[in-house]
Design a protein around this motif. Structure first.
Motif, short mmCIF file in Angstrom:
data_model
loop_
_atom_site.label_atom_id
_atom_site.label_comp_id
_atom_site.label_asym_id
_atom_site.label_seq_id
_atom_site.Cartn_x
_atom_site.Cartn_y
_atom_site.Cartn_z
N GLY A 30 0.78 -1.24 0.00
CA GLY A 30 0.00 0.00 0.00
C GLY A 30 0.80 1.27 0.00
N SER A 31 2.13 1.16 0.13
CA SER A 31 2.95 2.38 0.06
C SER A 31 2.88 2.94 -1.36
N LEU A 32 2.96 4.25 -1.46
CA LEU A 32 2.85 4.90 -2.76
C LEU A 32 4.24 5.08 -3.37
N VAL A 33 4.31 4.92 -4.69
CA VAL A 33 5.56 5.10 -5.42
C VAL A 33 5.29 6.08 -6.56
N SER A 34 6.20 7.04 -6.74
CA SER A 34 6.01 7.99 -7.84
C SER A 34 7.35 8.32 -8.48
N SER A 35 7.27 8.81 -9.70
CA SER A 35 8.46 9.26 -10.42
C SER A 35 8.38 10.76 -10.62
N ASN A 36 9.52 11.42 -10.52
CA ASN A 36 9.58 12.86 -10.79
C ASN A 36 9.89 13.14 -12.25
N THR A 37 9.73 12.16 -13.11
CA THR A 37 10.04 12.35 -14.52
C THR A 37 9.30 13.52 -15.13
N SER A 38 9.93 14.15 -16.09
CA SER A 38 9.27 15.22 -16.83
C SER A 38 9.14 14.87 -18.31
N THR A 39 9.64 13.69 -18.69
CA THR A 39 9.66 13.35 -20.12
C THR A 39 9.08 11.98 -20.46
N ILE A 40 9.01 11.07 -19.47
CA ILE A 40 8.59 9.69 -19.78
C ILE A 40 7.16 9.48 -19.31
N GLN A 41 6.35 8.89 -20.17
CA GLN A 41 4.95 8.69 -19.84
C GLN A 41 4.78 7.49 -18.91
N ILE A 42 3.68 7.52 -18.17
CA ILE A 42 3.46 6.53 -17.13
C ILE A 42 3.25 5.14 -17.71
N ALA A 43 2.70 5.05 -18.90
CA ALA A 43 2.48 3.74 -19.52
C ALA A 43 3.80 3.01 -19.72
N ALA A 44 4.83 3.76 -20.12
CA ALA A 44 6.15 3.14 -20.32
C ALA A 44 6.79 2.79 -18.98
N LEU A 45 6.61 3.63 -17.98
CA LEU A 45 7.23 3.39 -16.68
C LEU A 45 6.71 2.13 -16.00
N THR A 46 5.42 1.86 -16.14
CA THR A 46 4.82 0.72 -15.44
C THR A 46 4.79 -0.55 -16.28
N ALA A 47 5.25 -0.47 -17.52
CA ALA A 47 5.26 -1.66 -18.38
C ALA A 47 6.10 -2.76 -17.73
N GLY A 48 5.51 -3.95 -17.58
CA GLY A 48 6.22 -5.08 -17.01
C GLY A 48 6.21 -5.14 -15.50
N GLN A 49 5.67 -4.12 -14.83
CA GLN A 49 5.62 -4.14 -13.37
C GLN A 49 4.37 -4.89 -12.89
N SER A 50 4.35 -5.27 -11.62
CA SER A 50 3.20 -6.01 -11.07
C SER A 50 1.97 -5.12 -11.02
N ASP A 51 0.80 -5.77 -10.98
CA ASP A 51 -0.45 -5.02 -10.90
C ASP A 51 -0.51 -4.19 -9.61
N SER A 52 -0.02 -4.77 -8.51
CA SER A 52 -0.06 -4.04 -7.24
C SER A 52 0.83 -2.80 -7.30
N PHE A 53 1.96 -2.91 -8.00
CA PHE A 53 2.84 -1.76 -8.15
C PHE A 53 2.15 -0.68 -8.98
N ALA A 54 1.53 -1.09 -10.10
CA ALA A 54 0.84 -0.13 -10.96
C ALA A 54 -0.31 0.55 -10.22
#
Length: 763
Positions: A103-127
């Protein structure tokens, strides 16, 4: 879910800045990098750069190495701020997913990469727990926080971060869609690219380019080239190329070169902006003047006063400027017409309405109006005609705006915006926010005094808002305050003093001082000084609670009126100070006596009347101002019971709540008595001033001011430490010292110099 501990991965400029601001918010922070020494260096960097509102907050950060990611196992929120390389981020996410708590939250400070690419291949719970939280640099000062949720992100995660960013971090939170560059950088980068390329093509003067793209459009005076120097000339091509690679080939950003020849030359020569000491502007070799880059030749030349034939002819009007045929007008028209066209073409792709876009550009780029607010000011139909002349077909949303007569309107007292589907929606305003701008759309003030207005905040609380330039005190404003106090006593239960203005108050109007002394001599100021004293005393002993809502600067009289309030609710970035010595006088409206009271009540109160006088002297004589509200608390301008608000837009609401909390059983404060150091204590303090003058740390007139201040703080020549003085005794000493000092030519010279230059004179 409460956020009590946050882990930041990556201690570079952004990561360490985010960590520092989280510490400002009062949470425990874990800052990790490849090596612990890198994380330690990040904390040191922020201490030097002012990332902390109080240097002591650095102790809230624990540093470590990413070799032990298990350190994040108890974090409520994990922020990734590493290099913009997708493969590195995805590998880190997989490792974090194995050690983070459920349940902990995870975020990226990216300014250029879209979230769809960041979460590709990650677990459902992570997404489900993942989102983008894009801070702007520097994180302490820049208000914008863009949040992007993915299709799998649970709504609760967005709500938690949105509320935390708003209330605890003081951010202007904007929800963005998962598109390249999100909102602010998508439009801001286009604007910068269009301006940079067109100015170079025209061979325009840097001075004129920044001038015409500034005030007429509500854009900061840095304009385009000042902004490029600030963010780094070498960074701009990278940002533009990244954006061009991410958007479709028919996107208008492709119309502009990411790295024109002049930019490439400057990068090759190391002329990359402020961080290198040379960019479009640099100091001359003798460090006495400035030089600017000639956009036609690329060489440096002496900086010239900023002038524009087009701007002069337009008299500051944006439409007239854009219609003018001289180079400055053509430049402004090219850049702003295309930028507004670009913004209109992106709805609803990047946001569901114009309000999110305008909010992002105001908070992220410092524009007074966002692009759609500018369209309303210029006129949608006028803009369409201008675009047609350039063979540009207006986007459907712009055409809709022209048909409806604008994008924003007030409906039932609420500001609403036009959506791309043709419907109207109230502009988003977080729950619990009170602004006078919003109130003015729904109702008139209770009383309008010209120099001030009294508003009804509800629940029996009134708000007195100053309206003078920089909210400075004039005779009319003091009269208005007295009238408002009468009305509040008759009709309300409590009073808040504050407004939406950037500055709480810059103090007394210096022009009044100068004009009064010139016409009638220093004694002629007596009535003005007495009126201020009596008005501020009325505030202090009013039969109802008075709360000062401080923001921006609160200097001189602005600080003194706050010191007379029952409580202060200060925005975190408020700068308070009694700065009268800068203009050749000492506090004249009770500042000395109120600081004696506050210093003696502090937990670290100085022992004895001499130590007390010295503590207050060391604040007032050098005109010390706080770097934040937390610093003001350390200095004694704020008490431990005074409140601090992180989000500027919540200041009036928080001040109202503080006033309501004081209301039950309220009674005015008891009148204090003072036991001051007297003649012997004054002699010792004067010796210290003499030593500073001999050592060159103080000027001859500083000595005069210092002696006058010491006389007040020690109770005058006849004071006896064993015999109490009352407030009127100190008030009389302040009044006499103030008037006597304005009879001295050196003090008048300081007043004149401040009025002419805005800077203090050391004489």
């Amino acid at each position: 879910m409460a956020i009590n501990k946050v882990a930041v991965i990556g201690a570079g400029l952004m990561g360490s800045g985010i960590a520092a601001h989280l510490a400002n918010a009062g949470v425990d922070v874990l800052l990790l990098d490849l090596q612990k020494s890198f994380a330690d260096a990040g904390v040191t960097r922020q201490l030097k750069a002012g990332g902390f509102m109080d240097p002591a907050f650095a102790a809230r950060i624990t540093t470590g190495s990413t070799d032990d990611l298990g350190l994040v196992s108890d974090a409520d929120w994990i922020i990734e701020a590493i290099a913009e390389r997708l493969e590195l981020k995805q590998a880190l996410y997989a490792a974090l997913d194995a050690v983070r708590k459920p349940g902990s939250l995870v975020s990226s400070n990216t300014s250029t990469i879209q979230i769809a690419a960041l979460t590709a291949g990650q677990s459902d719970s992570f997404a489900n727990d993942f989102l983008i939280t894009h801070f702007f640099n520097p994180p302490r000062q820049m208000r914008l926080l863009e949040i992007v949720a993915g299709p799998g992100t649970r709504p609760e995660a967005v709500s938690i971060i949105r509320d935390f960013g708003d209330r605890r971090l003081g951010k202007d939170v904007v929800l963005c869609r998962d598109t390249p560059g999100f909102i602010a950088n998508r439009i801001g980068s286009y604007w910068m690219a269009a301006a940079m390329n067109e100015a170079i093509r025209l061979g325009l003067d840097v001075e004129e380019a920044d001038l015409v793209l500034g005030k007429p459009f509500g854009i900061p005076s840095t304009g385009i080239f000042g902004l490029l120097d600030l963010v780094g000339i070498d960074l701009m091509p990278m940002v533009l190329r990244s954006l061009q690679a991410a958007v479709p080939k028919d996107d208008a950003i492709h119309d502009h070169d990411a790295e024109p020849g002049l930019i490439a030359r400057m990068i090759a020569e190391g002329r990359i902006g402020r961080k290198s000491g040379a960019g479009f502007v640099r100091l001359s070799s003798d460090r006495k003047s400035r030089e600017v880059t000639d956009l036609a030749t690329g060489a440096y030349r002496p900086q010239r006063p900023a002038r524009s034939e087009s701007l002069d002819a337009a008299k500051g009007d944006a439409r007239a400027l854009m219609e003018h045929s001289a180079p400055g007008g053509r430049f402004a028209a090219f850049v702003m017409e295309r930028t507004l066209f670009y913004a209109a073409s992106l709805l609803p792709q990047i946001a569901d309405g114009p309000d999110a876009v305008d909010q992002a550009m105001r908070s992220g780029y410092g524009w007074k109006e966002g692009p759609f607010e500018l369209i309303d000011r210029l006129g949608a139909s006028w803009l369409i005609t201008r675009l047609a002349a350039r063979h540009l077909t207006a986007p459907a949303y712009l055409t809709l705006a022209a048909e409806r007569g604008g994008l924003y309107s007030v409906i039932d007292g609420r500001r609403c915006c036009l959506l791309p589907d043709g419907s109207m929606r109230p502009v988003h305003r977080p729950a619990g926010v009170i602004t006078l701008t919003d109130l003015a759309r729904a109702k008139a003030p209770v009383a309008d005094y010209g120099s001030a207005a009294l508003w009804d905040l509800g629940d029996g609380v009134a708000c007195l808002a100053f309206r003078t330039k920089m909210n400075t005190f004039s005779q009319d404003l003091l009269v208005a305050i007295d009238a408002a106090l009468d009305l509040v006593e008759d009709r309300f239960g409590a009073l808040v003093i504050g407004s939406d203005a950037a500055a709480f108050s810059a103090g007394a109007d210096l022009r009044i001082f100068l004009e009064t002394v010139e016409k009638g001599g220093p004694e002629a100021l007596g009535a003005f000084i007495d009126r201020g004293h009596s008005t501020f005393e009325r505030i202090k002993y009013a039969p109802f609670p008075v709360v000062g809502a401080a923001s921006g600067m609160a200097f001189g009289g602005g600080c003194e009126i706050l010191l007379h309030c029952d409580a202060i609710q200060a925005h975190a970035e408020t700068s308070l100070g009694l700065v009268e010595t800068r203009v050749g006088v000492i506090p004249g409206w009770g500042g000395c006596k109120e600081m004696l009271i506050r210093q003696s009540a502090m937990a670290s109160a100085p022992h004895g009347p001499v130590a007390l006088a010295m503590a207050v002297f060391n604040l007032i004589a050098p005109a010390r101002v706080s770097g934040s509200a937390f610093d003001a608390r350390n200095l004694g301008f704020l008490r431990a019971t005074d409140g601090i608000t992180m989000n500027r837009e919540r200041l009036l609401a928080d001040a109202k709540e503080k006033a309501l909390a004081l209301l039950p059983g309220y009674a005015p404060p008891e009148k204090p008595q003072f036991r001051l150091a007297g003649r012997s204590g004054a002699a010792g303090l004067r010796n210290l001033v003499d030593g500073a003058v001999i050592a060159g740390r103080a000027t001859a007139h500083d000595r005069v001011l210092g002696y006058a201040l010491i006389d007040v703080l020690t109770g005058g020549a006849d004071a006896d430490p064993l015999l109490p003085l009352d407030e009127q005794d100190i008030t009389d000493l302040e009044r006499k010292a103030f008037i006597d000092l304005l009879a001295i030519p050196e003090s008048i010279a300081r007043v004149r110099h401040m009025l002419a230059t805005g800077k203090p004179l050391r004489n």
